[in-house]
Design an enzyme around this catalytic site. Structure first.
Site, PDB file in Angstrom:
ATOM      1  N   LYS A 174       0.689  -1.195  -0.035  1.00  0.00           N
ATOM      2  CA  LYS A 174       0.038  -0.117   0.104  1.00  0.00           C
ATOM      3  C   LYS A 174       1.124   1.143   0.017  1.00  0.00           C
ATOM      4  CE  LYS A 174      -3.549   1.981   2.874  1.00  0.00           C
ATOM      5  NZ  LYS A 174      -4.535   1.982   4.092  1.00  0.00           N
TER       6      LYS A 174
ATOM      7  N   GLU B  36      10.486  -4.518   4.731  1.00  0.00           N
ATOM      8  CA  GLU B  36      10.470  -5.877   4.442  1.00  0.00           C
ATOM      9  C   GLU B  36      10.379  -6.225   2.840  1.00  0.00           C
ATOM     10  OE1 GLU B  36       9.138  -4.861   6.950  1.00  0.00           O
ATOM     11  OE2 GLU B  36       9.058  -6.176   8.454  1.00  0.00           O
TER      12      GLU B  36
ATOM     13  N   GLY C 288      -4.884  -2.434   5.323  1.00  0.00           N
ATOM     14  CA  GLY C 288      -3.957  -3.449   4.908  1.00  0.00           C
ATOM     15  C   GLY C 288      -4.828  -4.786   5.172  1.00  0.00           C
ATOM     16  N   ARG C 289      -5.287  -5.083   6.424  1.00  0.00           N
ATOM     17  CA  ARG C 289      -6.012  -6.233   6.732  1.00  0.00           C
ATOM     18  C   ARG C 289      -7.187  -6.611   6.032  1.00  0.00           C
ATOM     19  NH1 ARG C 289      -4.519  -3.037  10.711  1.00  0.00           N
ATOM     20  NH2 ARG C 289      -6.164  -2.441  12.240  1.00  0.00           N
TER      21      ARG C 289
ATOM     22  N   GLU D 215      -5.003  -7.425  15.187  1.00  0.00           N
ATOM     23  CA  GLU D 215      -4.240  -6.131  14.881  1.00  0.00           C
ATOM     24  C   GLU D 215      -5.428  -5.016  15.090  1.00  0.00           C
ATOM     25  OE1 GLU D 215      -2.281  -5.264  11.130  1.00  0.00           O
ATOM     26  OE2 GLU D 215      -0.729  -4.971  12.199  1.00  0.00           O
TER      27      GLU D 215
ATOM     28  N   HIS E 125      -5.209 -34.682  17.339  1.00  0.00           N
ATOM     29  CA  HIS E 125      -4.197 -35.303  17.843  1.00  0.00           C
ATOM     30  C   HIS E 125      -3.034 -34.670  18.286  1.00  0.00           C
ATOM     31  CE1 HIS E 125      -6.062 -38.911  15.644  1.00  0.00           C
ATOM     32  NE2 HIS E 125      -6.301 -38.005  15.084  1.00  0.00           N
TER      33      HIS E 125
ATOM     34  N   LYS F   2       9.388  -0.943  14.669  1.00  0.00           N
ATOM     35  CA  LYS F   2       9.894  -0.630  13.399  1.00  0.00           C
ATOM     36  C   LYS F   2      11.122   0.678  13.571  1.00  0.00           C
ATOM     37  CE  LYS F   2       5.769  -0.910  10.279  1.00  0.00           C
ATOM     38  NZ  LYS F   2       4.973  -0.148   9.726  1.00  0.00           N
TER      39      LYS F   2
END
Ligand code: G6Q
Length: 549
Positions: free
Chosen positions: A216, A222, A277-278, A363, A394, A514
């Site tokens: 965005k 990263e 974003g999410r 978030e 399991h 950050k």
């Protein structure tokens, strides 16, 4: 703080609200009532406490609630102004107060003839214009007509993005892989750890590989590091800067940065600041999804989400699936003290759904102050976690059945399998139904005794029951079904954020780390011993790393 906003209209502190207090009293009354009792008292409970809407069957009968609980929870939602807040979101009010933005992921799946106005402009035509450009591009790739710089057909798509620009696309690709042409390979790179990139391009021919740089802001550390490495990797083989135009496209809101990177803005797919974003997998961030499943299926995904949007916007809260899902979460989180929710898809293709949901929920609602800045005096977001069934059975289900923690579960299942293979689907479905049954009703000491279990073993073999769960049943994992599920959880998260009076659409909590990382990078890269001014632990770690790398 912005005023005249539906979000900040004078709402009383949550715990002073009459509706909250009534729920506290009611909780005292029914918290210890066993689910066996609820079911014995009403033989039709299993059907009554279930809702079918927008293609989803939502069975909430195995929750520790009565019809009165649901009414009280719905009253809390009304008194919290949820109705008005839903409307404010859908109509483009700037409800993301701390960032001064509208929140319009619902406009991404609005039909062409709809109108949603932001700052005096209808955004729906812009949404559809981008969708059409995406479709033209996806069609070209899927028809093997998008050629690389040396004339070879592009066969590999690598999405580079992180957080909201990764988790939704990966989840959707994995969920709908069965709809993708298998001659196309999809890979996803998110981590700044070089391992992620190195493994993602393993075995790929640069002449046949296209990178989608999905960001965005187009400034994320990263993603930019991975995009630069991808550019070097491609140019090393293709040896010509002009190759970038055939091997890189961008999804972003930041045209200037995209251009700086060297990507032709003709190959950029845009979106807008009102897409968080999410919440962005229905925007151009879903380009990899569209290439994988094709434009028509992508439109089906949007249509499924839209169907759930409309249900959320119009259904009364007592019959409103996302609202109820959110409210039931509040019931356990705030009244029973449950700390987490297990999300258990009985569909292997949904293996990344819990990870996607972790960002969406945690978030969004992992906040400790209300929108007007008061510290909350109650719990906010639960911890979301989970794995596909039956594998989890399991492993960690033991704790859910017999441990000391109360963990409400969401079971997600489909009536028809993606692959018809002998008895597999009946076995799978038998397990999901059995787990919900066992959690709810358990096994008593009397039952064990009657079976002849030795006295000393009885405490170990007893299941208390009263472990609540929702069973979410859909017909088949289609693109539309995935859209419905995504919108269901998005709106459940919104419901909770509104009741807790917090802001679900910012994420200031990711900033500090950050900033600190930005400060440490030059210290790690310095040629001479840096003058470290951190705490003694951080200083020692940095020194040790510099010595030993
Ligand atoms: C999501 C967050 C965050 C964001 C990533 C990537 O809601 O804002 O996860 O999506 O940090 O950001 P960019 O898309 O700007 O690279």
């Amino acid at each position: 703080m912005p005023t005249n906003n539906t979000m900040t209209e004078s709402i009383k502190p949550l715990k002073t609200m009459t509706e909250w207090k009534l729920l506290e009293v009611h909780h005292e009354k029914i918290a210890r009532r066993p689910l066996r009792d609820f079911f014995a008292a009403d033989p039709e409970r299993g059907e009554k406490l279930a809702i079918e809407a927008a293609g989803v069957y939502f069975d909430y009968s195995k929750h520790r609630v009565s019809e009165e609980t649901i009414k009280l929870l719905a009253d809390l939602a009304e008194a919290s102004g949820l109705r008005e807040k839903i409307e404010a979101m859908f109509t483009g009010e700037k409800i993301n107060l701390t960032e001064g933005r509208a929140v319009l992921h619902t406009a991404l799946r609005a039909p062409k003839n709809a109108a949603v106005v932001v700052d005096g402009e209808n955004v729906v035509p812009h949404v559809h214009a981008v969708l059409e450009r995406m479709a033209a591009f996806a069609d070209k790739l899927r028809a093997a007509q998008w050629k690389g710089h040396t004339g070879k057909t592009i066969k590999n798509i690598v999405n580079i993005g992180i957080g909201g620009s990764d988790l939704g696309p990966v989840m959707a690709y994995e969920a709908l892989k069965n709809y993708s042409p298998r001659w196309l390979t999809f890979r996803f790179v998110s981590n700044v750890d070089g391992t992620d990139f190195a493994e993602a391009v393993q075995g790929l021919d640069p002449e046949e590989t296209l990178f989608i740089v999905a960001s965005k802001t187009f400034t994320t550390q990263e993603t930019m590091a991975n995009a630069e490495t991808a550019r070097d990797w491609a140019l090393k083989a293709l040896k010509d800067k002009a190759a970038i135009a055939r091997h890189f496209v961008a999804v972003s809101t930041n045209a200037a940065k995209v251009e700086d990177f060297g990507i032709d803005t003709a190959n950029m797919f845009g979106f807008w600041d009102w897409v968080g974003g999410r919440y962005s997998m229905c925007s151009a961030i879903g380009l990899s999804t569209m290439i994988a499943i094709g434009p028509d299926n992508f439109r089906q995904l949007l249509a499924g989400a839209h169907e759930m949007d409309e249900h959320y916007r119009t259904a009364p809260f007592e019959r409103n699936i996302p609202a109820l899902m959110g409210l039931l979460g509040i019931w356990y989180n705030n009244f029973f003290g449950a700390q987490s929710v297990a999300v258990l898809p009985y569909e292997q293709y949904l293996k990344r759904f819990p990870a996607y949901l972790q960002q969406l929920a945690m978030e969004s609602n992992g906040k400790r102050v209300t929108l007007d800045g008061r510290p909350v005096d109650y719990q906010t977001s639960q911890i979301y976690w989970g794995e596909p069934g039956t594998n989890g059975q399991h492993s960690f289900y033991q704790l859910i059945h017999q441990g000391t923690k109360l963990i409400p579960c969401d079971f997600i299942a489909f009536s028809r399998p993606a692959h018809k293979l002998g008895r597999h689907h009946d076995l799978l479905m038998a397990n999901v139904f059995a787990q919900a049954e066992a959690l709810a009703f358990g096994k008593t000491a009397e039952e064990l005794k009657a079976e002849g279990v030795k006295d000393w073993l009885i405490p170990h073999k007893t299941f208390e029951g009263d472990r609540p769960s929702t069973t979410i049943l859909l017909d088949e994992l289609t693109p539309a079904a995935l859209g419905r599920l995504v919108a269901l959880y998005e709106h459940a998260v919104f419901t909770q954020g509104m009741i807790w009076q917090i802001g679900p659409f910012d994420q200031w909590g990711v900033e500090l780390g950050k900033v600190l990382a930005g400060r440490i990078v030059p210290e790690l890269e310095a040629k001479t011993e840096p003058d470290l001014k951190h705490d003694s632990s951080t200083n020692a770690l940095i020194r040790r790393y510099r010595e030993r790398r």
